[in-house]
Write a protein that holds these residues in place. Sequence first.
Motif, PDB file in Angstrom:
ATOM      1  N   ASN A 110       4.579  57.440  32.683  1.00  0.00           N
ATOM      2  CA  ASN A 110       4.876  58.805  32.539  1.00  0.00           C
ATOM      3  C   ASN A 110       6.306  59.411  33.279  1.00  0.00           C
ATOM      4  N   PRO A 111       7.256  59.533  32.707  1.00  0.00           N
ATOM      5  CA  PRO A 111       8.347  59.965  33.458  1.00  0.00           C
ATOM      6  C   PRO A 111       8.345  61.223  34.281  1.00  0.00           C
ATOM      7  N   GLY A 112       7.274  61.774  34.011  1.00  0.00           N
ATOM      8  CA  GLY A 112       7.044  63.308  34.421  1.00  0.00           C
ATOM      9  C   GLY A 112       6.541  63.303  35.857  1.00  0.00           C
ATOM     10  N   LYS A 136       5.355  41.966  30.901  1.00  0.00           N
ATOM     11  CA  LYS A 136       4.483  42.744  30.337  1.00  0.00           C
ATOM     12  C   LYS A 136       5.347  44.113  29.669  1.00  0.00           C
ATOM     13  N   PRO A 137       4.843  44.594  28.453  1.00  0.00           N
ATOM     14  CA  PRO A 137       5.829  45.492  27.898  1.00  0.00           C
ATOM     15  C   PRO A 137       5.166  46.820  28.298  1.00  0.00           C
ATOM     16  N   VAL A 138       6.080  47.918  28.244  1.00  0.00           N
ATOM     17  CA  VAL A 138       5.733  49.310  29.005  1.00  0.00           C
ATOM     18  C   VAL A 138       5.916  50.106  27.761  1.00  0.00           C
ATOM     19  N   ARG A 139       4.874  51.225  27.953  1.00  0.00           N
ATOM     20  CA  ARG A 139       5.228  52.443  27.062  1.00  0.00           C
ATOM     21  C   ARG A 139       5.656  53.461  27.954  1.00  0.00           C
ATOM     22  N   ILE A 140       6.855  54.097  27.651  1.00  0.00           N
ATOM     23  CA  ILE A 140       7.213  55.212  28.409  1.00  0.00           C
ATOM     24  C   ILE A 140       6.883  56.541  27.789  1.00  0.00           C
ATOM     25  N   GLY A 141       5.719  57.050  28.174  1.00  0.00           N
ATOM     26  CA  GLY A 141       4.991  57.998  27.479  1.00  0.00           C
ATOM     27  C   GLY A 141       5.307  59.338  28.192  1.00  0.00           C
ATOM     28  N   VAL A 142       6.028  60.407  27.294  1.00  0.00           N
ATOM     29  CA  VAL A 142       6.607  61.715  27.823  1.00  0.00           C
ATOM     30  C   VAL A 142       5.443  62.750  27.425  1.00  0.00           C
ATOM     31  N   ASN A 143       4.980  63.464  28.130  1.00  0.00           N
ATOM     32  CA  ASN A 143       3.867  64.652  27.768  1.00  0.00           C
ATOM     33  C   ASN A 143       4.538  65.734  27.795  1.00  0.00           C
ATOM     34  N   TRP A 144       4.629  66.890  26.990  1.00  0.00           N
ATOM     35  CA  TRP A 144       5.187  68.063  27.354  1.00  0.00           C
ATOM     36  C   TRP A 144       4.589  68.820  28.444  1.00  0.00           C
ATOM     37  N   GLY A 145       3.481  68.454  28.525  1.00  0.00           N
ATOM     38  CA  GLY A 145       2.587  69.192  29.688  1.00  0.00           C
ATOM     39  C   GLY A 145       2.931  68.822  30.957  1.00  0.00           C
ATOM     40  N   VAL A 176      12.171  66.960  26.177  1.00  0.00           N
ATOM     41  CA  VAL A 176      10.987  65.835  25.922  1.00  0.00           C
ATOM     42  C   VAL A 176      11.827  64.300  25.511  1.00  0.00           C
ATOM     43  N   ILE A 177      12.595  64.658  24.515  1.00  0.00           N
ATOM     44  CA  ILE A 177      13.145  63.805  23.789  1.00  0.00           C
ATOM     45  C   ILE A 177      14.196  62.865  24.688  1.00  0.00           C
ATOM     46  N   THR A 178      14.847  63.859  25.707  1.00  0.00           N
ATOM     47  CA  THR A 178      15.916  62.979  26.357  1.00  0.00           C
ATOM     48  C   THR A 178      15.300  62.375  27.710  1.00  0.00           C
ATOM     49  N   SER A 179      14.055  63.012  28.144  1.00  0.00           N
ATOM     50  CA  SER A 179      13.357  62.364  29.243  1.00  0.00           C
ATOM     51  C   SER A 179      12.659  60.896  28.850  1.00  0.00           C
ATOM     52  N   ALA A 180      12.505  60.708  27.506  1.00  0.00           N
ATOM     53  CA  ALA A 180      12.125  59.537  26.978  1.00  0.00           C
ATOM     54  C   ALA A 180      13.254  58.475  26.635  1.00  0.00           C
ATOM     55  N   LEU A 226       2.496  57.155  18.295  1.00  0.00           N
ATOM     56  CA  LEU A 226       2.027  58.742  17.620  1.00  0.00           C
ATOM     57  C   LEU A 226       0.894  59.212  18.278  1.00  0.00           C
ATOM     58  N   GLY A 227       1.117  60.572  18.478  1.00  0.00           N
ATOM     59  CA  GLY A 227      -0.337  61.402  18.861  1.00  0.00           C
ATOM     60  C   GLY A 227      -0.079  62.480  19.096  1.00  0.00           C
ATOM     61  N   LEU A 228      -1.088  63.332  18.787  1.00  0.00           N
ATOM     62  CA  LEU A 228      -1.227  64.996  18.919  1.00  0.00           C
ATOM     63  C   LEU A 228      -1.920  65.132  20.455  1.00  0.00           C
ATOM     64  N   THR A 229      -1.320  65.399  21.216  1.00  0.00           N
ATOM     65  CA  THR A 229      -2.006  65.444  22.648  1.00  0.00           C
ATOM     66  C   THR A 229      -2.913  66.701  22.622  1.00  0.00           C
ATOM     67  N   GLU A 230      -4.008  66.775  23.507  1.00  0.00           N
ATOM     68  CA  GLU A 230      -4.961  67.799  23.477  1.00  0.00           C
ATOM     69  C   GLU A 230      -5.229  68.293  22.089  1.00  0.00           C
ATOM     70  N   ALA A 231      -5.641  67.559  21.441  1.00  0.00           N
ATOM     71  CA  ALA A 231      -5.619  67.947  19.796  1.00  0.00           C
ATOM     72  C   ALA A 231      -6.840  68.834  19.803  1.00  0.00           C
ATOM     73  N   GLY A 232      -8.108  68.789  20.571  1.00  0.00           N
ATOM     74  CA  GLY A 232      -9.006  69.588  20.470  1.00  0.00           C
ATOM     75  C   GLY A 232     -10.285  68.889  19.986  1.00  0.00           C
ATOM     76  N   MET A 233     -11.476  69.706  19.734  1.00  0.00           N
ATOM     77  CA  MET A 233     -12.729  69.151  19.500  1.00  0.00           C
ATOM     78  C   MET A 233     -12.991  69.277  18.049  1.00  0.00           C
ATOM     79  N   GLY A 234     -13.866  68.497  17.462  1.00  0.00           N
ATOM     80  CA  GLY A 234     -14.220  68.414  16.166  1.00  0.00           C
ATOM     81  C   GLY A 234     -13.311  68.813  14.936  1.00  0.00           C
ATOM     82  N   SER A 235     -13.658  69.481  13.991  1.00  0.00           N
ATOM     83  CA  SER A 235     -12.899  69.605  12.731  1.00  0.00           C
ATOM     84  C   SER A 235     -11.345  70.031  13.357  1.00  0.00           C
ATOM     85  N   LYS A 236     -11.383  70.907  14.091  1.00  0.00           N
ATOM     86  CA  LYS A 236      -9.952  71.417  14.390  1.00  0.00           C
ATOM     87  C   LYS A 236      -9.161  70.356  15.054  1.00  0.00           C
ATOM     88  N   GLY A 237      -9.679  69.367  15.751  1.00  0.00           N
ATOM     89  CA  GLY A 237      -8.534  68.539  16.431  1.00  0.00           C
ATOM     90  C   GLY A 237      -8.481  67.414  15.515  1.00  0.00           C
TER      91      GLY A 237
END
Length: 406
Positions: A110-112, A136-145, A176-180, A226-237
């Motif tokens: 996480n660059p942050g 090994k490969p690396v995922r550079i994973g930026v998270n807006w939080g 976010v994009i620039t950091s990645a 891809l992934g929506l971070t902190e998507a939430g619980m149940g049907s909302k997520g």
Amino acid sequence: MLRKNTTGVDVGGVIIGGGAPIVVQSMTNTDTADVAATTRQVLELARAGSELVRITVNNEEAAAAVPYIREQLDAAGCTVPLIGDFHFNGHKLLEKYPACAAALGKYRINPGNVGRGSKRDPQFAQMIEFALYHEKPVRIGVNWGSLDQAVLARLLDENAALANPEPLERVMREAVITSALESALRAEELGLPRNRIVLSCKMSGVQELIAVYQSLSSRCDYALHLGLTEAGMGSKGIVASTAALAILLQQGIGDTLRISLTPEPGADRANEVIVAQEILQTMGLRSFTPMVISCPGCGRTTSDYFQKLAQQIQTHLRQQMPLWKQKYPGVEAMNVAVMGCVVNGPGESKNANIGISLPGTGEQPVAPVYEDGVKTVTLKGDYIAEEFQQLVERYVISHYGASSAG
């Protein structure tokens, strides 16, 4: 729609991007230092269909446990690659625990929070050097939080100097994009090849995620997670994740995904795997398990019989898949219809590989079964559910077994 041509990344034999099928990921929520519990959950996720599993490596106890987790998975015949999720102290852990570095299939950086101020660049470089040494490969994973504040501050200053400054949310997206992209470029400068880099830019808002990935995809050809971070619980997520990812996937954006659901108390962690699979399968991008087509019910279906049968069949099909995918190749694309009345029942049943049209309220108490569009039998009596399940089993064997090949 044709998917974007990206650079393929090999993660322990699982290919991300480069035209390969979209890969389903998940993440454990056990204490990684608890070898038995973490191994057990990885096995559960892998059996559900997770093709990569990320584990937290947050302290020395967790790093020391990783090789033993890998050893126990191998002993159980589970080859699913493990991804090490590093924050703050990854450079120290990889240096002190080379067996951990070797056992992992990929590192997530996480660059942050890889380092603050003057420590950021050398600590990032140190982690890339370990990836190079262990191949090994690396995922550079930026998270807006947990966005790199230095990048954000720089872009905010540049924006403030403009005659017509952009709104804050646009600057945030660009940060976010620039950091990645800047981190990926730095990794390449350090010697990490493009075919060992995966990028992610996770947001918690649906529209923000779509906008960020559309822009990111247009500006690079790295494999994208891809992934929506902190998507939430149940049907909302589930709804939020589906709303965002379906649009991106339809546009050919994304090479691997994870559904970040907050698990309900006592819920199975593998639910996030099932949701990811069902998004891909309902969009026609991949097939994982036979799908049950069933109606929502109405005043014609006052009995819950068809609901119970649909649930029973769906559960049975998913439980059988670990065995079936080995014995019956192609079965994962099979459709089974369980319908509740005569309005759409016969039509949907005819269009499925195998389907049953149960009697609705006031209808004759019989249930015609169709195989490949042809009515083969009419079931009636007290054992329709059991008999139909046997017919499904028989269909699988006859149409996907070795004797049906050729």
